[in-house]
Scaffold this active site. Structure first.
Site, PDB file in Angstrom:
ATOM      1  N   SER A   1      -0.149   0.981   1.762  1.00  7.19           N
ATOM      2  CA  SER A   1      -0.196  -0.475   1.630  1.00  7.19           C
ATOM      3  C   SER A   1       0.321  -0.878   0.255  1.00  7.19           C
ATOM      4  O   SER A   1      -0.293  -0.583  -0.773  1.00  7.19           O
ATOM      5  CB  SER A   1      -1.624  -0.983   1.805  1.00  7.19           C
ATOM      6  OG  SER A   1      -1.654  -2.343   1.433  1.00  7.19           O
TER       7      SER A   1
ATOM      8  N   HIS B   1       3.219  -0.617   4.645  1.00  6.44           N
ATOM      9  CA  HIS B   1       2.331  -1.667   5.138  1.00  6.44           C
ATOM     10  C   HIS B   1       2.379  -2.857   4.177  1.00  6.44           C
ATOM     11  O   HIS B   1       2.167  -2.708   2.969  1.00  6.44           O
ATOM     12  CB  HIS B   1       0.915  -1.088   5.232  1.00  6.44           C
ATOM     13  CG  HIS B   1      -0.098  -1.981   5.864  1.00  6.44           C
ATOM     14  ND1 HIS B   1      -0.219  -2.133   7.227  1.00  6.44           N
ATOM     15  CD2 HIS B   1      -1.059  -2.771   5.325  1.00  6.44           C
ATOM     16  CE1 HIS B   1      -1.216  -2.965   7.493  1.00  6.44           C
ATOM     17  NE2 HIS B   1      -1.740  -3.375   6.346  1.00  6.44           N
TER      18      HIS B   1
ATOM     19  N   ASP C   1       0.793  -6.484   3.355  1.00  5.15           N
ATOM     20  CA  ASP C   1      -0.341  -7.367   3.630  1.00  5.15           C
ATOM     21  C   ASP C   1       0.009  -8.796   3.249  1.00  5.15           C
ATOM     22  O   ASP C   1       0.017  -9.150   2.068  1.00  5.15           O
ATOM     23  CB  ASP C   1      -1.568  -6.893   2.839  1.00  5.15           C
ATOM     24  CG  ASP C   1      -2.156  -5.629   3.428  1.00  5.15           C
ATOM     25  OD1 ASP C   1      -2.507  -5.646   4.617  1.00  5.15           O
ATOM     26  OD2 ASP C   1      -2.243  -4.621   2.701  1.00  5.15           O
TER      27      ASP C   1
ATOM     28  N   MET D   1      -1.093 -12.420   3.099  1.00  4.86           N
ATOM     29  CA  MET D   1      -2.323 -13.237   3.149  1.00  4.86           C
ATOM     30  C   MET D   1      -1.998 -14.649   2.683  1.00  4.86           C
ATOM     31  O   MET D   1      -1.235 -14.840   1.735  1.00  4.86           O
ATOM     32  CB  MET D   1      -3.381 -12.644   2.218  1.00  4.86           C
ATOM     33  CG  MET D   1      -3.687 -11.178   2.446  1.00  4.86           C
ATOM     34  SD  MET D   1      -5.088 -10.660   1.458  1.00  4.86           S
ATOM     35  CE  MET D   1      -5.007  -8.876   1.672  1.00  4.86           C
TER      36      MET D   1
ATOM     37  N   HIS E   1       1.384  -6.889   8.233  1.00  2.97           N
ATOM     38  CA  HIS E   1       0.045  -7.265   8.700  1.00  2.97           C
ATOM     39  C   HIS E   1      -0.216  -8.690   8.232  1.00  2.97           C
ATOM     40  O   HIS E   1      -0.454  -8.921   7.047  1.00  2.97           O
ATOM     41  CB  HIS E   1      -0.952  -6.259   8.096  1.00  2.97           C
ATOM     42  CG  HIS E   1      -2.384  -6.575   8.351  1.00  2.97           C
ATOM     43  ND1 HIS E   1      -3.406  -6.002   7.606  1.00  2.97           N
ATOM     44  CD2 HIS E   1      -2.991  -7.398   9.249  1.00  2.97           C
ATOM     45  CE1 HIS E   1      -4.564  -6.447   8.043  1.00  2.97           C
ATOM     46  NE2 HIS E   1      -4.356  -7.302   9.023  1.00  2.97           N
TER      47      HIS E   1
ATOM     48  N   MET F   1      -2.309 -11.771   7.774  1.00  3.39           N
ATOM     49  CA  MET F   1      -3.655 -12.350   7.725  1.00  3.39           C
ATOM     50  C   MET F   1      -3.459 -13.826   7.424  1.00  3.39           C
ATOM     51  O   MET F   1      -3.599 -14.281   6.278  1.00  3.39           O
ATOM     52  CB  MET F   1      -4.475 -11.624   6.648  1.00  3.39           C
ATOM     53  CG  MET F   1      -4.889 -10.223   7.072  1.00  3.39           C
ATOM     54  SD  MET F   1      -5.265  -9.136   5.693  1.00  3.39           S
ATOM     55  CE  MET F   1      -3.612  -8.532   5.339  1.00  3.39           C
TER      56      MET F   1
ATOM     57  N   MET G   1      -9.548  -3.170  11.783  1.00  2.00           N
ATOM     58  CA  MET G   1      -9.922  -3.361  10.380  1.00  2.00           C
ATOM     59  C   MET G   1     -11.226  -2.616  10.119  1.00  2.00           C
ATOM     60  O   MET G   1     -12.217  -2.823  10.822  1.00  2.00           O
ATOM     61  CB  MET G   1     -10.116  -4.849  10.064  1.00  2.00           C
ATOM     62  CG  MET G   1      -8.853  -5.687  10.008  1.00  2.00           C
ATOM     63  SD  MET G   1      -7.597  -5.162   8.826  1.00  2.00           S
ATOM     64  CE  MET G   1      -8.493  -5.073   7.285  1.00  2.00           C
TER      65      MET G   1
ATOM     66  N   ASP H   1      -7.249   0.333   9.068  1.00  2.00           N
ATOM     67  CA  ASP H   1      -6.874  -0.260   7.781  1.00  2.00           C
ATOM     68  C   ASP H   1      -8.115  -0.707   7.012  1.00  2.00           C
ATOM     69  O   ASP H   1      -8.879  -1.535   7.495  1.00  2.00           O
ATOM     70  CB  ASP H   1      -5.964  -1.473   8.069  1.00  2.00           C
ATOM     71  CG  ASP H   1      -5.467  -2.172   6.813  1.00  2.00           C
ATOM     72  OD1 ASP H   1      -5.643  -1.641   5.707  1.00  2.00           O
ATOM     73  OD2 ASP H   1      -4.883  -3.274   6.968  1.00  2.00           O
TER      74      ASP H   1
HETATM   75  C1  DX5 Z   1      -7.060  -5.535   3.412  1.00  2.00           C
HETATM   76  C2  DX5 Z   1      -5.679  -5.081   3.760  1.00  2.00           C
HETATM   77  C3  DX5 Z   1      -5.443  -3.644   3.564  1.00  2.00           C
HETATM   78  C4  DX5 Z   1      -5.567  -3.163   2.146  1.00  2.00           C
HETATM   79  C5  DX5 Z   1      -6.102  -1.761   2.223  1.00  2.00           C
HETATM   80  O1  DX5 Z   1      -7.259  -6.817   3.881  1.00  2.00           O
HETATM   81  O2  DX5 Z   1      -5.393  -5.373   5.106  1.00  2.00           O
HETATM   82  O3  DX5 Z   1      -4.191  -3.227   4.098  1.00  2.00           O
HETATM   83  O4  DX5 Z   1      -4.373  -3.158   1.429  1.00  2.00           O
HETATM   84  O5  DX5 Z   1      -6.412  -1.355   0.950  1.00  2.00           O
HETATM   85  P1  DX5 Z   1      -7.382  -0.130   0.669  1.00  2.00           P
HETATM   86  O6  DX5 Z   1      -6.746   1.063   1.268  1.00  2.00           O
HETATM   87  O7  DX5 Z   1      -7.425  -0.102  -0.814  1.00  2.00           O
HETATM   88  O8  DX5 Z   1      -8.700  -0.468   1.303  1.00  2.00           O
HETATM   89 ZN    ZN Z   2      -3.498  -4.480   5.946  1.00  2.00          ZN
END
Ligand code: DX5
Ligand code: ZN
Length: 215
Positions: A6, A31, A33, A35, A64, A66, A136, A173
């Site tokens: 990620s 990956h 993220d 957000m 991903h 969010m 998740m 994840d």
């Molecule tokens: C959290 C994200 C993850 C995050 C995981 O909302 O979706 O992808 O980057 O990070 P770690 O591996 O540090 O928990």
């Molecule tokens: Zn993620």
């Protein structure tokens, strides 16, 4: 087993060299993220950064989302060479319609489910059409949280359904480390996302970190 580092946990000031550090590793995705500070409290990066990343790597991009309005992102990320497009079941009332729309634009489409969302919200009708389920194992929004132990059961639930839906990739994840990867694999996961665990000790350790998650 695919491992998806990620990039949320990478060194953003040196993102190009971070991307290059993975170029010889097989069965790896990046990956991303995304957000929006509405679906989750946090805000990360969006179109311009993903566009730049897509020009600098051949490694498949696993996005991903969010976000509260996945439909907007389905439309507007289509030119950035995203391999897998995942959005949250909690973000929409018309998941099936959005999955169908996304399938026309992306090679792989996933649905993500938060730790407290009932498993049956991902219906068999949806499972028949998606390529990936993202379970998740922390509340989405932040990297570096601790793995929620109940997640194994949720992985097993979808692993059973694989008999009926063999195309389904099972991704986990949140809080993934060498301490839980082997059990996740045993429970049926075949794609692990890891942020802090992979990036925290710098590039000289990435190869060994990836291997430790595959064991
Ligand atoms: C959290 C994200 C993850 C995050 C995981 O909302 O979706 O992808 O980057 O990070 P770690 O591996 O540090 O928990
Ligand atoms: Zn993620």
């Amino acid at each position: 087993m695919i491992i998806s580092p990620s990039l949320l946990a990478c060194d953003f000031l040196n993102i190009e060299s971070e991307l290059l550090a993975f170029k010889d590793f097989k069965d790896t995705w990046f990956h991303l993220d995304i957000m929006d500070s509405h679906f989750v409290p946090n805000l990360t990066f969006g179109h311009p950064i993903v566009k730049l990343i897509s020009k600098k790597t051949e490694i498949p991009l696993d996005a991903h989302f969010m976000v509260t309005n996945p439909e907007f992102y389905i439309d507007t990320f289509k030119d950035y060479n995203i391999h897998n497009f995942t959005f949250h079941i909690e973000a929409t009332d018309n998941a099936l319609e959005l999955v169908r729309k996304a399938k026309k634009l992306y090679p792989s489409v996933g649905l993500s489910i938060k730790p407290k969302t009932p498993l049956n919200s991902i219906t068999e009708e949806l499972l028949a059409e998606i390529d990936l389920i993202l379970i998740m194992s922390v509340e989405p929004g932040f990297g570096g949280q601790s793995f929620i132990e109940e997640s194994y059961k949720r992985v097993e639930h979808f692993n059973k359904l694989k008999e009926k839906f063999p195309q389904l990739m099972i991704q986990v994840d949140g809080g993934v480390t060498n301490n839980n990867a082997a059990n996740l694999k045993k429970s049926g996961a075949n794609n692990l996302v890891a942020g802090s665990y992979i990036f925290k000790d710098g590039p000289s350790t990435y190869k060994e970190k990836l291997e430790s998650l595959r064991r």
